[in-house]
Design a protein around this motif. Structure first.
Motif, PDB file in Angstrom:
ATOM      1  N   MET A 282       0.839  -1.204   0.000  1.00  0.00           N
ATOM      2  CA  MET A 282       0.000   0.000   0.000  1.00  0.00           C
ATOM      3  C   MET A 282       0.874   1.255   0.000  1.00  0.00           C
ATOM      4  SD  MET A 282      -1.156   2.502   2.246  1.00  0.00           S
ATOM      5  CE  MET A 282      -1.039   1.837   3.882  1.00  0.00           C
ATOM      6  N   LEU A 283       1.861   1.271   0.904  1.00  0.00           N
ATOM      7  CA  LEU A 283       2.764   2.429   0.978  1.00  0.00           C
ATOM      8  C   LEU A 283       3.586   2.558  -0.309  1.00  0.00           C
ATOM      9  CD1 LEU A 283       4.242   2.294   4.601  1.00  0.00           C
ATOM     10  CD2 LEU A 283       2.851   4.125   3.594  1.00  0.00           C
ATOM     11  N   ALA A 284       4.121   1.433  -0.793  1.00  0.00           N
ATOM     12  CA  ALA A 284       4.944   1.479  -2.012  1.00  0.00           C
ATOM     13  C   ALA A 284       4.109   1.999  -3.184  1.00  0.00           C
ATOM     14  CB  ALA A 284       5.505   0.094  -2.314  1.00  0.00           C
ATOM     15  N   ASP A 285       2.840   1.588  -3.247  1.00  0.00           N
ATOM     16  CA  ASP A 285       1.961   2.000  -4.343  1.00  0.00           C
ATOM     17  C   ASP A 285       1.681   3.505  -4.274  1.00  0.00           C
ATOM     18  OD1 ASP A 285       0.184   2.116  -6.416  1.00  0.00           O
ATOM     19  OD2 ASP A 285      -1.320   0.807  -5.529  1.00  0.00           O
ATOM     20  N   ALA A 286       1.225   3.965  -3.124  1.00  0.00           N
ATOM     21  CA  ALA A 286       0.872   5.385  -2.999  1.00  0.00           C
ATOM     22  C   ALA A 286       2.106   6.260  -3.223  1.00  0.00           C
ATOM     23  CB  ALA A 286       0.276   5.656  -1.622  1.00  0.00           C
ATOM     24  N   TRP A 287       3.230   5.832  -2.649  1.00  0.00           N
ATOM     25  CA  TRP A 287       4.426   6.668  -2.788  1.00  0.00           C
ATOM     26  C   TRP A 287       5.037   6.593  -4.182  1.00  0.00           C
ATOM     27  CZ3 TRP A 287       6.012  10.776  -0.320  1.00  0.00           C
ATOM     28  CH2 TRP A 287       5.477  11.022   0.950  1.00  0.00           C
ATOM     29  N   SER A 288       4.805   5.505  -4.909  1.00  0.00           N
ATOM     30  CA  SER A 288       5.318   5.484  -6.286  1.00  0.00           C
ATOM     31  C   SER A 288       4.543   6.502  -7.114  1.00  0.00           C
ATOM     32  CB  SER A 288       5.259   4.075  -6.890  1.00  0.00           C
ATOM     33  OG  SER A 288       3.948   3.729  -7.250  1.00  0.00           O
ATOM     34  N   THR A 289       3.252   6.626  -6.868  1.00  0.00           N
ATOM     35  CA  THR A 289       2.454   7.645  -7.569  1.00  0.00           C
ATOM     36  C   THR A 289       2.906   9.047  -7.151  1.00  0.00           C
ATOM     37  OG1 THR A 289       0.615   6.077  -7.573  1.00  0.00           O
ATOM     38  CG2 THR A 289       0.082   8.361  -8.073  1.00  0.00           C
ATOM     39  N   ALA A 290       3.093   9.242  -5.839  1.00  0.00           N
ATOM     40  CA  ALA A 290       3.534  10.559  -5.346  1.00  0.00           C
ATOM     41  C   ALA A 290       4.904  10.926  -5.907  1.00  0.00           C
ATOM     42  CB  ALA A 290       3.580  10.554  -3.820  1.00  0.00           C
ATOM     43  N   LEU A 291       5.830   9.966  -5.873  1.00  0.00           N
ATOM     44  CA  LEU A 291       7.191  10.245  -6.348  1.00  0.00           C
ATOM     45  C   LEU A 291       7.204  10.517  -7.847  1.00  0.00           C
ATOM     46  CD1 LEU A 291      10.210  10.355  -5.468  1.00  0.00           C
ATOM     47  CD2 LEU A 291      10.379   7.951  -6.122  1.00  0.00           C
ATOM     48  N   PHE A 292       6.303   9.855  -8.570  1.00  0.00           N
ATOM     49  CA  PHE A 292       6.204  10.114 -10.003  1.00  0.00           C
ATOM     50  C   PHE A 292       5.894  11.597 -10.237  1.00  0.00           C
ATOM     51  CE2 PHE A 292       4.527  10.547 -14.147  1.00  0.00           C
ATOM     52  CZ  PHE A 292       5.088   9.542 -14.908  1.00  0.00           C
ATOM     53  N   VAL A 293       4.954  12.119  -9.432  1.00  0.00           N
ATOM     54  CA  VAL A 293       4.556  13.525  -9.576  1.00  0.00           C
ATOM     55  C   VAL A 293       5.692  14.446  -9.124  1.00  0.00           C
ATOM     56  CG1 VAL A 293       2.913  15.289  -8.772  1.00  0.00           C
ATOM     57  CG2 VAL A 293       2.102  12.974  -9.312  1.00  0.00           C
ATOM     58  N   LEU A 294       6.351  14.085  -8.016  1.00  0.00           N
ATOM     59  CA  LEU A 294       7.374  14.954  -7.427  1.00  0.00           C
ATOM     60  C   LEU A 294       8.690  14.911  -8.193  1.00  0.00           C
ATOM     61  CD1 LEU A 294       6.743  13.974  -3.704  1.00  0.00           C
ATOM     62  CD2 LEU A 294       6.354  16.259  -4.690  1.00  0.00           C
ATOM     63  N   GLY A 295       8.990  13.763  -8.820  1.00  0.00           N
ATOM     64  CA  GLY A 295      10.316  13.587  -9.395  1.00  0.00           C
ATOM     65  C   GLY A 295      11.356  13.464  -8.277  1.00  0.00           C
ATOM     66  N   THR A 296      12.612  13.688  -8.621  1.00  0.00           N
ATOM     67  CA  THR A 296      13.705  13.412  -7.666  1.00  0.00           C
ATOM     68  C   THR A 296      13.602  14.236  -6.385  1.00  0.00           C
ATOM     69  OG1 THR A 296      15.048  15.007  -8.868  1.00  0.00           O
ATOM     70  CG2 THR A 296      15.366  12.687  -9.425  1.00  0.00           C
ATOM     71  N   ARG A 297      12.887  15.365  -6.419  1.00  0.00           N
ATOM     72  CA  ARG A 297      12.786  16.141  -5.177  1.00  0.00           C
ATOM     73  C   ARG A 297      11.965  15.402  -4.124  1.00  0.00           C
ATOM     74  NH1 ARG A 297       7.959  19.962  -5.715  1.00  0.00           N
ATOM     75  NH2 ARG A 297       6.971  19.104  -7.550  1.00  0.00           N
ATOM     76  N   GLY A 298      11.322  14.299  -4.506  1.00  0.00           N
ATOM     77  CA  GLY A 298      10.595  13.483  -3.533  1.00  0.00           C
ATOM     78  C   GLY A 298      11.484  12.520  -2.755  1.00  0.00           C
ATOM     79  N   PHE A 299      12.751  12.375  -3.174  1.00  0.00           N
ATOM     80  CA  PHE A 299      13.635  11.404  -2.503  1.00  0.00           C
ATOM     81  C   PHE A 299      13.765  11.677  -1.009  1.00  0.00           C
ATOM     82  CE2 PHE A 299      16.251  10.224  -6.538  1.00  0.00           C
ATOM     83  CZ  PHE A 299      15.326   9.236  -6.846  1.00  0.00           C
ATOM     84  N   ALA A 300      13.911  12.954  -0.652  1.00  0.00           N
ATOM     85  CA  ALA A 300      14.112  13.299   0.767  1.00  0.00           C
ATOM     86  C   ALA A 300      12.895  12.869   1.589  1.00  0.00           C
ATOM     87  CB  ALA A 300      14.359  14.794   0.907  1.00  0.00           C
ATOM     88  N   LEU A 301      11.691  13.069   1.013  1.00  0.00           N
ATOM     89  CA  LEU A 301      10.470  12.663   1.729  1.00  0.00           C
ATOM     90  C   LEU A 301      10.438  11.147   1.937  1.00  0.00           C
ATOM     91  CD1 LEU A 301       7.794  14.840  -0.139  1.00  0.00           C
ATOM     92  CD2 LEU A 301       8.881  15.289   2.064  1.00  0.00           C
ATOM     93  N   LEU A 302      10.848  10.416   0.898  1.00  0.00           N
ATOM     94  CA  LEU A 302      10.885   8.950   1.003  1.00  0.00           C
ATOM     95  C   LEU A 302      11.861   8.512   2.082  1.00  0.00           C
ATOM     96  CD1 LEU A 302      11.200   7.208  -2.474  1.00  0.00           C
ATOM     97  CD2 LEU A 302       9.203   7.387  -1.029  1.00  0.00           C
ATOM     98  N   GLU A 303      13.072   9.080   2.013  1.00  0.00           N
ATOM     99  CA  GLU A 303      14.133   8.646   2.930  1.00  0.00           C
ATOM    100  C   GLU A 303      13.776   8.964   4.376  1.00  0.00           C
ATOM    101  OE1 GLU A 303      17.309  10.484   0.641  1.00  0.00           O
ATOM    102  OE2 GLU A 303      18.212   8.482   0.359  1.00  0.00           O
ATOM    103  N   ASP A 304      13.070  10.091   4.590  1.00  0.00           N
ATOM    104  CA  ASP A 304      12.587  10.428   5.940  1.00  0.00           C
ATOM    105  C   ASP A 304      11.760   9.290   6.523  1.00  0.00           C
ATOM    106  OD1 ASP A 304      13.686  12.867   5.903  1.00  0.00           O
ATOM    107  OD2 ASP A 304      11.833  13.993   5.521  1.00  0.00           O
ATOM    108  N   GLN A 305      11.086   8.565   5.633  1.00  0.00           N
ATOM    109  CA  GLN A 305      10.188   7.494   6.104  1.00  0.00           C
ATOM    110  C   GLN A 305      10.748   6.101   5.845  1.00  0.00           C
ATOM    111  OE1 GLN A 305       5.956   8.736   5.100  1.00  0.00           O
ATOM    112  NE2 GLN A 305       7.307   9.987   3.828  1.00  0.00           N
ATOM    113  N   HIS A 306      12.063   6.042   5.642  1.00  0.00           N
ATOM    114  CA  HIS A 306      12.766   4.759   5.476  1.00  0.00           C
ATOM    115  C   HIS A 306      12.260   3.966   4.280  1.00  0.00           C
ATOM    116  CE1 HIS A 306      14.240   5.897   9.362  1.00  0.00           C
ATOM    117  NE2 HIS A 306      12.993   5.944   9.812  1.00  0.00           N
ATOM    118  N   MET A 307      12.003   4.698   3.197  1.00  0.00           N
ATOM    119  CA  MET A 307      11.654   4.013   1.946  1.00  0.00           C
ATOM    120  C   MET A 307      12.734   4.362   0.925  1.00  0.00           C
ATOM    121  SD  MET A 307       7.573   4.512   1.570  1.00  0.00           S
ATOM    122  CE  MET A 307       7.352   6.035   2.397  1.00  0.00           C
TER     123      MET A 307
END
Ligand code: AMP
Ligand code: MG
Length: 329
Positions: A282-307
């Motif tokens: 569920m998390l991987a799915d939602a965040w893959s959609t979010a990261l797609f929209v954000l592009g690489t600037r979403g990496f920091a948000l992912l890493e904050d949450q250990h993804m």
């Protein structure tokens, strides 16, 4: 004597096939071929587990879909009079809470309230467009999108209101992962410890593939049938990919696809494909959609949450988090 007895017992219970081979089954669900691979369990037990898992997944999909003929509370919510409370099933209400949490954490890159836009673009419905909607139509649907357009009622529990006539829920960006998690839970409940559920490249693995980890490929966004990279997984790991090649049309040389930027209502333009690794699908799915929209600037948000994540950007260049680099083959 003991061997004979245990053989008889085993035959009674499971038909006694060797437990070292894979049991593989596929089912067509959620618009994709879902493949179940089970290792280290007798065939009969594996087959029963797969049956339960696929039923759980189909049920999850049916409660969340906003397409087709099936009636569900999400569709009832989407058709409800604005400002009037609608009771959602407890599981859907909990998923909506999670989706809204991800909406907040992704600064609105993921939004479960963009159903009006999704229906307008029509990538998942029966009739496909070959031209984008007008800017006016997009503006209108966009007015229903955003965290402030939905509210939980004070009581009773699991009751929600939509606050704008254009507001519609869409679990399309999170539902497949959620269903995969329900499938894995059903497999575990049937005593399965080593398994892979792969729904068209979105997957969750548990345990190992015998002596080896599970080995999976990430699709190349521009070379159909080619693998961008392979990953080895063991334990309990989910990997989900979102790509602009999954559902799209080309108009006047421009690609329009199904992952929308909730800020402007148009297909997101920062990525060709992204892959996220998380603790559940569920998390991987939602965040893959979010990261797609954000592009690489979403990496920091992912890493904050250990993804971990990987982005193929709009130019086709590959970027990834440090953790992803360590996992990649
Ligand atoms: P996925 O393939 O998991 O990236 O999900 C894409 C699907 O999620 C689309 O078909 C829409 O139903 C929905 N969707 C599109 N854009 C978004 C977004 N920014 N946030 C949440 N859901 C979205
Ligand atoms: Mg998704």
């Amino acid at each position: 004597m003991r061997i004979v007895l245990s053989l008889v017992f085993c035959l009674l219970l499971f038909g006694c096939s060797p437990a070292t081979e894979d049991v593989r089954e596929s089912r067509f669900m959620m618009g994709t071929l879902v493949e179940f691979t089970i290792h280290g369990a007798p065939r009969e037990q594996a087959m029963q587990a797969i049956k339960a898992a696929s039923e759980a997944m189909q049920q999850a999909a049916d409660t969340l879909t906003i397409y087709g003929d099936i009636e569900n509370e999400v569709k009832a919510f989407n058709a409800s009079t604005p400002d009037s409370p609608v009771l959602l099933p407890e599981a859907v209400s909990a998923l909506l809470d999670q989706a809204r949490d991800i909406e907040r954490k992704s600064h609105g890159a993921f939004s479960p309230s963009l159903g009006g836009l999704s229906l307008l673009w029509g990538f998942s419905g029966e009739s496909q467009r070959n031209q984008p909607p007008t800017a006016n139509e997009i503006r209108e649907a966009l007015a229903g999108t955003g965290p402030e357009r939905i509210r939980r009622a004070d009581a009773p529990p699991h009751t929600w209101l939509r606050l704008h006539p254009q507001t519609k829920l869409d679990f399309g960006g999170i539902g497949k992962g959620y269903a995969i998690d329900r499938g894995i839970a059903a497999l575990k409940a049937h005593g399965i410890n080593h398994a892979l559920i792969n729904a068209g490249g979105d997957l969750r693995a548990i345990g190992r593939h015998g002596e080896r980890p599970w080995r999976i490929g990430i699709k190349h966004p521009r070379q159909p049938g080619e693998i961008l990279a392979t990953l080895e997984l063991e334990g309990d790991v989910s990997v989900v990919t979102s790509g602009d090649y999954e559902r799209f049309f080309i108009d006047q040389g421009r690609r329009y696809h199904h992952i929308l930027d909730p800020k402007n209502g148009w297909p997101a333009d920062k990525s060709q494909s992204v892959t996220v690794i998380a603790n559940n699908a569920m998390l991987a799915d939602a965040w893959s959609t979010a990261l797609f929209v954000l592009g690489t600037r979403g990496f920091a948000l992912l890493e904050d949450q250990h993804m971990d994540g990987l982005v193929v950007d709009a130019q086709g260049n590959l970027h990834m988090t440090v953790g992803m680099q360590a996992r990649l083959q």
